[in-house]
Design a protein around this motif. Structure first.
Motif, mmCIF file in Angstrom:
data_model
loop_
_atom_site.group_PDB
_atom_site.id
_atom_site.type_symbol
_atom_site.label_atom_id
_atom_site.label_comp_id
_atom_site.label_asym_id
_atom_site.label_seq_id
_atom_site.Cartn_x
_atom_site.Cartn_y
_atom_site.Cartn_z
ATOM 1 N N ILE A 70 0.842 -1.206 0.000
ATOM 2 C CA ILE A 70 0.000 0.000 0.000
ATOM 3 C C ILE A 70 0.872 1.249 0.000
ATOM 4 O O ILE A 70 0.602 2.208 -0.729
ATOM 5 N N LEU A 71 1.937 1.225 0.805
ATOM 6 C CA LEU A 71 2.846 2.377 0.834
ATOM 7 C C LEU A 71 3.598 2.547 -0.483
ATOM 8 O O LEU A 71 3.795 3.666 -0.958
ATOM 9 N N ILE A 72 4.017 1.446 -1.086
ATOM 10 C CA ILE A 72 4.765 1.512 -2.357
ATOM 11 C C ILE A 72 3.900 2.086 -3.472
ATOM 12 O O ILE A 72 4.355 2.923 -4.253
ATOM 13 N N TRP A 73 2.666 1.658 -3.556
ATOM 14 C CA TRP A 73 1.800 2.101 -4.640
ATOM 15 C C TRP A 73 1.144 3.450 -4.357
ATOM 16 O O TRP A 73 0.455 3.991 -5.216
ATOM 17 N N GLY A 74 1.395 4.003 -3.188
ATOM 18 C CA GLY A 74 0.916 5.346 -2.877
ATOM 19 C C GLY A 74 -0.591 5.473 -2.922
ATOM 20 O O GLY A 74 -1.124 6.447 -3.464
#
Length: 184
Positions: A70-74
């Protein structure tokens, strides 16, 4: 029409980050499960208990992976925040209503790593409500199965209470697996 090259060039950093996160997840999961399995073998812990702890560890690592993705894909935190807060509200009510289940599962994991007694040992739990001696027949996720020697009664004792009460080892390995199986 969108083609694969456009998608790859547009999301190159996200795809690379996802690949790294998945690779790290696989490596960490492999090493952690191998360590839990080794601890289970060294401590001579029942294979069913070892598998149960391995499932808990895998689930925890999967949750961490999902947060990382979730953090990587913003993903928009306002939308995800609303979803997560709603899920936590429902989960909080459910866990509050069933707090003993969560505490017993947590105690079961602690017992896996730190409980000095094994299946087949004769123990006495220092409790005014349960002063009799018993043999450990099984240690499960929520409870410990005990057998009273004098009457042959099968008892379940919650794992969280085992951690709260004093436990005295009377005799090690008084019963074999075959002896215990005849009670089930």
């Amino acid at each position: 029409m969108i083609n694969l090259e456009t998608i790859i060039s547009t999301y190159k950093n996200e795809l690379f980050g996802s690949f790294v996160a998945l690779l790290l997840f696989g490596i960490i999961r492999f090493l952690t499960l191998k360590t839990v399995k080794r601890i289970g073998l060294i401590s001579d812990i029942n294979q069913m208990r070892t598998r149960l702890v391995m499932r808990y560890v895998s689930f925890g690592l999967f949750i961490i992976l999902m947060v990382a993705l979730i953090l990587i894909w913003g993903v928009n935190f306002k939308e995800v925040g609303f979803l997560i807060s709603s899920a936590f509200a429902v989960l909080g009510v459910a866990l509050f209503a069933n707090w003993s289940i969560l505490s017993n599962v947590t105690a079961g994991i602690i017992l896996f790593f730190y409980f000095p007694y094994k299946i087949g040992d004769r123990i006495r739990i220092q409790d005014k409500d349960f002063p009799e001696e018993a043999i450990i027949a099984d240690i499960q996720a929520f409870s410990m199965i005990l057998i009273k020697e004098d009457t042959g009664e099968l008892l379940t004792y919650p794992n969280n209470l085992i951690l709260q009460k004093g436990v005295v080892l009377i005799q090690k390995q008084v019963a074999t697996d075959e002896d215990l199986e005849q009670h089930f």
